[in-house]
Design a protein around this motif. Structure first.
Motif, mmCIF file in Angstrom:
data_model
loop_
_atom_site.group_PDB
_atom_site.id
_atom_site.type_symbol
_atom_site.label_atom_id
_atom_site.label_comp_id
_atom_site.label_asym_id
_atom_site.label_seq_id
_atom_site.Cartn_x
_atom_site.Cartn_y
_atom_site.Cartn_z
ATOM 1 N N VAL A 116 0.949 -1.055 0.025
ATOM 2 C CA VAL A 116 0.023 -0.041 -0.024
ATOM 3 C C VAL A 116 0.964 1.485 -0.024
ATOM 4 N N LYS A 117 0.467 2.502 -0.376
ATOM 5 C CA LYS A 117 1.006 3.608 -0.371
ATOM 6 C C LYS A 117 0.637 4.461 0.994
ATOM 7 N N THR A 118 1.484 4.850 1.605
ATOM 8 C CA THR A 118 1.252 5.366 3.044
ATOM 9 C C THR A 118 0.807 7.019 2.504
ATOM 10 N N SER A 119 0.284 7.774 3.557
ATOM 11 C CA SER A 119 0.032 9.076 3.234
ATOM 12 C C SER A 119 1.105 9.903 3.053
ATOM 13 N N SER A 120 2.258 9.378 3.219
ATOM 14 C CA SER A 120 3.348 10.480 2.830
ATOM 15 C C SER A 120 3.982 9.639 1.421
ATOM 16 N N GLY A 121 3.150 8.900 0.879
ATOM 17 C CA GLY A 121 3.492 8.432 -0.487
ATOM 18 C C GLY A 121 4.637 7.272 -0.607
ATOM 19 N N SER A 122 5.222 6.892 0.500
ATOM 20 C CA SER A 122 6.101 5.772 0.448
ATOM 21 C C SER A 122 5.295 4.248 0.501
ATOM 22 N N LEU A 123 5.863 3.209 -0.033
ATOM 23 C CA LEU A 123 5.359 1.908 0.041
ATOM 24 C C LEU A 123 5.415 1.430 1.558
ATOM 25 N N ASP A 124 4.515 0.559 1.820
ATOM 26 C CA ASP A 124 4.414 -0.185 2.849
ATOM 27 C C ASP A 124 3.605 -1.460 2.737
ATOM 28 N N GLN A 125 3.467 -2.191 3.992
ATOM 29 C CA GLN A 125 2.879 -3.466 3.937
ATOM 30 C C GLN A 125 1.665 -3.261 4.919
ATOM 31 N N ALA A 126 0.501 -3.958 4.328
ATOM 32 C CA ALA A 126 -1.083 -3.908 5.121
ATOM 33 C C ALA A 126 -1.207 -5.466 4.990
ATOM 34 N N ILE A 165 -3.377 4.700 4.624
ATOM 35 C CA ILE A 165 -3.152 4.219 3.546
ATOM 36 C C ILE A 165 -4.129 4.165 2.322
ATOM 37 N N ASN A 166 -3.510 3.798 1.028
ATOM 38 C CA ASN A 166 -4.530 3.388 -0.116
ATOM 39 C C ASN A 166 -3.774 2.492 -1.118
ATOM 40 N N PRO A 167 -4.204 1.513 -1.687
ATOM 41 C CA PRO A 167 -5.999 1.789 -1.566
ATOM 42 C C PRO A 167 -6.349 0.798 -0.736
ATOM 43 N N VAL A 168 -7.698 1.196 -0.415
ATOM 44 C CA VAL A 168 -8.158 0.290 0.799
ATOM 45 C C VAL A 168 -9.303 -0.455 -0.038
ATOM 46 N N GLY A 169 -10.298 0.076 -0.794
ATOM 47 C CA GLY A 169 -11.529 -0.663 -1.138
ATOM 48 C C GLY A 169 -10.871 -1.710 -2.084
#
Length: 188
Positions: free
Chosen positions: A14-24, A101-105
């Motif tokens: 996912v992309k965080t609100s800061s624009g970096s990639l992370d895991q969900a 984060i995004n995307p969620v849906g």
């Protein structure tokens, strides 16, 4: 789906609100995971659910629920050859101003599609995943998720909505598009 052990869990990018990639994490939700301050009354949905054919899945990030989907496999009771399609009954993301984060849906829908590939054969029209949308959310499912339209439906007395579906090819295209953009999920 009474035994949530049959439902897989995934780590997704996912992309965080800061624009970096992370895991969900996409995984079966428990009653304790359900929010009490969202628009939908998730606790009531839980109390009314038929867990023989329904499941609740959450997208979790930093140990907080970012979105939920409730879906069912139909027809139920399952015929000898198993369910035909998945119906998304309720789907909701945390409000945009609180979302981390995004995307969620997209990931929640992706999960239901993957479950439909595992368990469903498609109905007589070839529909694999279906949902009924509010009028306000129609453009999201039509233009962003790119689901096929089925027509107008009554959601409740005096409330119109629109039915959408994925057939096998459009479901595959959706999953490929999400995985291309965000990366392939890892089963955990």
């Amino acid at each position: 789906m009474e035994n949530s052990n049959l439902l897989p869990s995934f780590t997704v990018k996912v992309k965080t609100s800061s624009g970096s990639l992370d895991q969900a994490h996409l995984l079966p939700a428990t009653k304790e995971d359900l929010p009490t301050d969202w628009t939908f009354d998730w606790l009531s949905f839980w109390e009314e659910a038929d867990f023989d054919c329904e499941a609740f899945i959450k997208l979790s990030y930093a140990q907080e629920t970012q979105g939920l989907v409730r879906f069912a496999l139909y027809p139920y009771p399952f015929p000898n050859d198993g369910p035909e399609f998945a119906q998304i009954l309720h789907i909701q993301s945390i409000e945009k101003q609180n979302r981390q984060i995004n995307p969620v849906g997209f990931w929640l829908i992706w999960y239901v599609v993957k479950i439909s590939f595992l368990y469903c054969s498609g109905d007589e029209e070839g529909n694999l995943v279906m949902l009924d949308s509010t009028v306000q959310a129609m453009s999201y499912y039509r233009d962003r998720v790119i689901m096929d339209g089925l027509g107008w439906v009554n959601l409740a007395p005096g409330e119109e909505g629109y039915a959408f579906c994925f057939k096998e090819d459009s479901a595959k295209s959706f999953c490929e598009r999400i995985e291309r953009e965000y990366g392939s999920p890892e089963r955990t």
